[in-house]
Motif scaffolding. Sequence first.
Motif, PDB file in Angstrom:
ATOM      1  N   UNK A 153       0.826  -1.202   0.000  1.00  0.00           N
ATOM      2  CA  UNK A 153       0.000   0.000   0.000  1.00  0.00           C
ATOM      3  C   UNK A 153       0.866   1.260   0.000  1.00  0.00           C
ATOM      4  N   UNK A 154       1.957   1.240   0.759  1.00  0.00           N
ATOM      5  CA  UNK A 154       2.875   2.384   0.780  1.00  0.00           C
ATOM      6  C   UNK A 154       3.471   2.617  -0.607  1.00  0.00           C
ATOM      7  N   UNK A 155       3.836   1.548  -1.305  1.00  0.00           N
ATOM      8  CA  UNK A 155       4.371   1.687  -2.652  1.00  0.00           C
ATOM      9  C   UNK A 155       3.352   2.240  -3.634  1.00  0.00           C
ATOM     10  N   UNK A 187       9.495   7.708   3.551  1.00  0.00           N
ATOM     11  CA  UNK A 187       8.567   8.085   4.621  1.00  0.00           C
ATOM     12  C   UNK A 187       7.365   7.144   4.682  1.00  0.00           C
ATOM     13  N   UNK A 188       6.839   6.769   3.524  1.00  0.00           N
ATOM     14  CA  UNK A 188       5.694   5.855   3.521  1.00  0.00           C
ATOM     15  C   UNK A 188       6.079   4.462   4.011  1.00  0.00           C
ATOM     16  N   UNK A 189       7.281   4.007   3.682  1.00  0.00           N
ATOM     17  CA  UNK A 189       7.734   2.708   4.200  1.00  0.00           C
ATOM     18  C   UNK A 189       7.938   2.770   5.715  1.00  0.00           C
ATOM     19  N   UNK A 190       8.409   3.911   6.206  1.00  0.00           N
ATOM     20  CA  UNK A 190       8.541   4.097   7.653  1.00  0.00           C
ATOM     21  C   UNK A 190       7.176   4.061   8.331  1.00  0.00           C
ATOM     22  N   UNK A 191       6.193   4.727   7.732  1.00  0.00           N
ATOM     23  CA  UNK A 191       4.831   4.700   8.278  1.00  0.00           C
ATOM     24  C   UNK A 191       4.283   3.275   8.262  1.00  0.00           C
ATOM     25  N   UNK A 192       4.543   2.532   7.186  1.00  0.00           N
ATOM     26  CA  UNK A 192       4.078   1.139   7.113  1.00  0.00           C
ATOM     27  C   UNK A 192       4.726   0.288   8.208  1.00  0.00           C
ATOM     28  N   UNK A 214       2.722  -1.496  11.268  1.00  0.00           N
ATOM     29  CA  UNK A 214       2.892  -2.939  11.499  1.00  0.00           C
ATOM     30  C   UNK A 214       3.290  -3.200  12.946  1.00  0.00           C
ATOM     31  N   UNK A 215       4.198  -2.397  13.473  1.00  0.00           N
ATOM     32  CA  UNK A 215       4.622  -2.555  14.859  1.00  0.00           C
ATOM     33  C   UNK A 215       3.480  -2.268  15.824  1.00  0.00           C
ATOM     34  N   UNK A 216       2.693  -1.219  15.536  1.00  0.00           N
ATOM     35  CA  UNK A 216       1.595  -0.851  16.429  1.00  0.00           C
ATOM     36  C   UNK A 216       0.501  -1.922  16.477  1.00  0.00           C
ATOM     37  N   UNK A 271       7.045  -6.088  -0.831  1.00  0.00           N
ATOM     38  CA  UNK A 271       5.749  -5.436  -0.956  1.00  0.00           C
ATOM     39  C   UNK A 271       5.879  -3.996  -1.407  1.00  0.00           C
ATOM     40  N   UNK A 272       6.847  -3.264  -0.863  1.00  0.00           N
ATOM     41  CA  UNK A 272       7.047  -1.875  -1.258  1.00  0.00           C
ATOM     42  C   UNK A 272       7.462  -1.742  -2.708  1.00  0.00           C
ATOM     43  N   UNK A 273       8.387  -2.578  -3.141  1.00  0.00           N
ATOM     44  CA  UNK A 273       8.839  -2.517  -4.537  1.00  0.00           C
ATOM     45  C   UNK A 273       7.729  -2.942  -5.479  1.00  0.00           C
TER      46      UNK A 273
END
Length: 141
Positions: free
Chosen positions: A10-12, A59-64, A68-70, A83-85
């Motif tokens: 989704x971030x990608x 930034x979007x990968x960091x948010x993802x 995921x951690x939360x 997934x990002x690529x």
Amino acid sequence: MIASFLLSFLAGLLVLPVERLLKARIHDPARALGQDDLVPNVADVPFDAADMRILTFGLLMLVAAIVTWMTGADSSAYLAIAGGILGYFTTDLVAVLRNPNRSLREQVDKWGNVVPAGSEPEAGEPGIVAEQPSREEEMAR
């Protein structure tokens, strides 16, 4: 582990829409914050298109990763990167799957003839006047 893959995918996918918003925030922060006199002018910072796209993707990968951690889901760095690529290149992959014989970087001259990418017009040729039609234009035909 699938959560990290899906969130990164989704971030990608969201890189291009979010890039426009992020560019507006970076180049005009005073208007974005509503404080014209308190924010220094950062419009002079040299950002080209590749820099903005990489910044947005990171930034979007960091948010993802944070989401995921939360959620407490198991995560895998390999699946997150994949997934990002995959999400980032989905539009290009779909275009190739729809028409595998057509290059993504082809150009079209004013008569509709396909000119290979990187080729220079020869002497006497009128040259390239238009890029490849967009997907919306092709669907309208």
